[in-house]
Design a protein around this motif. Structure first.
Motif, short mmCIF file in Angstrom:
data_model
loop_
_atom_site.label_atom_id
_atom_site.label_comp_id
_atom_site.label_asym_id
_atom_site.label_seq_id
_atom_site.Cartn_x
_atom_site.Cartn_y
_atom_site.Cartn_z
N UNK A 46 0.83 -1.20 0.00
CA UNK A 46 0.00 0.00 0.00
C UNK A 46 0.87 1.26 0.00
N UNK A 47 0.37 2.30 -0.63
CA UNK A 47 1.16 3.53 -0.72
C UNK A 47 1.52 4.07 0.67
N UNK A 48 0.63 3.94 1.63
CA UNK A 48 0.92 4.44 2.98
C UNK A 48 2.10 3.70 3.59
N UNK A 49 2.22 2.41 3.32
CA UNK A 49 3.34 1.64 3.83
C UNK A 49 4.63 2.09 3.16
N UNK A 50 4.59 2.27 1.84
CA UNK A 50 5.77 2.77 1.12
C UNK A 50 6.19 4.14 1.65
N UNK A 51 5.24 5.03 1.85
CA UNK A 51 5.56 6.39 2.33
C UNK A 51 6.20 6.34 3.71
N UNK A 175 20.39 -2.17 -5.53
CA UNK A 175 19.75 -2.16 -4.22
C UNK A 175 18.57 -1.18 -4.17
N UNK A 176 17.65 -1.34 -5.11
CA UNK A 176 16.55 -0.39 -5.27
C UNK A 176 15.18 -1.02 -5.00
N UNK A 177 14.95 -2.23 -5.49
CA UNK A 177 13.60 -2.80 -5.48
C UNK A 177 12.98 -2.85 -4.10
N UNK A 178 13.78 -3.13 -3.09
CA UNK A 178 13.22 -3.25 -1.74
C UNK A 178 12.66 -1.93 -1.22
N UNK A 179 12.97 -0.83 -1.90
CA UNK A 179 12.52 0.49 -1.47
C UNK A 179 11.26 0.97 -2.19
N UNK A 180 10.76 0.23 -3.17
CA UNK A 180 9.71 0.78 -4.03
C UNK A 180 8.32 0.41 -3.54
N UNK A 181 7.34 1.00 -4.20
CA UNK A 181 5.94 0.71 -3.89
C UNK A 181 5.42 -0.47 -4.69
N UNK A 219 12.69 -4.74 11.72
CA UNK A 219 13.52 -3.67 11.16
C UNK A 219 13.42 -3.60 9.64
N UNK A 220 13.50 -4.77 9.00
CA UNK A 220 13.50 -4.79 7.53
C UNK A 220 12.23 -4.18 6.97
N UNK A 221 11.09 -4.51 7.58
CA UNK A 221 9.82 -3.99 7.06
C UNK A 221 9.78 -2.47 7.10
N UNK A 222 10.30 -1.88 8.16
CA UNK A 222 10.18 -0.44 8.32
C UNK A 222 10.94 0.33 7.25
N UNK A 223 11.97 -0.29 6.68
CA UNK A 223 12.76 0.38 5.65
C UNK A 223 12.56 -0.25 4.27
N UNK A 224 12.34 -1.54 4.22
CA UNK A 224 12.36 -2.28 2.96
C UNK A 224 11.18 -3.26 2.91
N UNK A 225 9.97 -2.77 2.68
CA UNK A 225 8.81 -3.67 2.73
C UNK A 225 8.72 -4.67 1.57
N UNK A 226 9.37 -4.38 0.44
CA UNK A 226 9.33 -5.30 -0.70
C UNK A 226 10.25 -6.49 -0.42
N UNK A 227 9.73 -7.69 -0.63
CA UNK A 227 10.46 -8.93 -0.38
C UNK A 227 10.21 -9.89 -1.53
N UNK A 228 11.08 -9.88 -2.54
CA UNK A 228 10.86 -10.64 -3.77
C UNK A 228 11.54 -12.00 -3.73
N UNK A 229 10.94 -12.94 -4.44
CA UNK A 229 11.58 -14.21 -4.69
C UNK A 229 12.41 -14.11 -5.98
N UNK A 230 13.33 -15.02 -6.13
CA UNK A 230 14.27 -14.93 -7.24
C UNK A 230 13.58 -14.99 -8.60
N UNK A 231 12.47 -15.70 -8.71
CA UNK A 231 11.80 -15.84 -10.00
C UNK A 231 11.44 -14.50 -10.62
#
Length: 285
Positions: A46-51, A175-181, A219-231
């Motif tokens: 959600x945008x609020x989480x990203x913000x 090191x960008x994707x973990x920071x995006x919406x 900690x990770x969620x507060x800065x980097x909410x995106x968590x992708x799998x390798x695929x």
């Protein structure tokens, strides 16, 4: 009910001083768990989480006197960028942070030619105003060893998901994707703005473990909410010629992550319907 989580020590990333940043969570944060998928992880929040994550990121970098962020780790993992062609042409760096990775690449490989550099980061204005060592303050990119690079520099304070219009000869995304919406949207944009025959320099983390509440609200969620799998990352380079592949690289050892380092050359445009989104947009002016 508000949940109080441990403090983050900024000393790990800003060695010039120690500052503890309190981390709190409330019911909004639990919304991200609804976006976890067995096949691709957490790719959209959600945008609020990203913000909120962006707000915490800004507070970590505010006023620090560092000159770089993990450039030695990336240099080792990319094997000193030895496979890059001599002419990078017009370069785009997405999610450049305060210092960019492009200047680290050029410091390691001073033989490389850059025609121009476009920096794309939603916090770029904040970094120029509140990070004293920001490498692109003043309209030129500063070298690590003093002086400035001669090529033209353009700084754009927008999300990577807003990319569009112009194509580039080289795209840097480290090191960008973990920071995006929306990771799907950003990956589509990265592919679209890289011209056929262009070079992609890409790194991010991927996670193959299950996503539970304790992990996502830490900690990770507060800065980097995106968590992708390798695929998901494999999809990005599926129609590219991979020049360098190091997906067993050393990294800073956060919980459950693995690192994905790729340098690739784009062969052709993405086939219609092949990606998660077909949205079109123009690069903001």
């Amino acid at each position: 009910r508000e949940l109080t989580l441990p403090y983050i020590s900024v000393a790990d990333r800003a060695n010039s001083r120690t500052r503890d940043v309190p981390v709190t969570a409330h019911p909004l944060h639990c919304a991200v768990l609804c976006f976890s998928h067995a096949s691709y992880g957490v790719a959209v929040v959600p945008r609020a989480v990203w913000a909120l994550a962006q707000e915490h990121e800004r507070e970590i970098w505010r006023g620090v006197w560092m000159e770089e962020d993990r450039i030695e780790e990336h240099r080792r993992a990319f094997r000193s960028y030895a496979c890059l062609p001599l002419d990078l042409g017009h370069v785009l760096e997405v999610g450049a942070g305060p210092w960019t990775q492009t200047r680290a690449i050029l410091h390691t490989r001073p033989d490389l030619h850059v025609e121009s550099l476009t920096v794309f980061d939603p916090a770029a204005d904040f970094y120029m105003n509140h990070v004293p060592t920001c490498a692109y303050r003043g309209g030129k990119l500063r070298r690590l060893n003093g002086g400035v690079f001669p090529f033209p520099l353009r700084v754009m304070a927008y999300q990577g998901e807003q990319l569009g219009g112009q194509q580039f000869d080289s795209v840097v995304s480290i090191n960008v994707l973990e920071h995006v919406e929306n990771a799907f949207e950003l990956l589509n944009r990265l592919h679209a703005v890289l011209r056929p025959g262009g070079i992609l320099v890409f790194h991010d983390r991927f996670f193959e473990h299950s996503f539970d509440a304790a992990h996502q609200l830490g900690y990770a969620f507060m800065l980097h909410p995106i968590r992708l799998r390798r695929a998901v990352l494999d999809w990005l380079v599926a129609d590219m010629d991979v020049l360098f592949n190091n997906c067993d690289a050393d990294h800073d050892g956060r919980d459950g992550e693995q690192s994905y380092y790729i340098i690739a050359r784009k062969r052709h445009a993405l086939a219609a319907g092949a990606g998660p989104s077909d949205a079109e947009s123009e690069t903001p002016r």
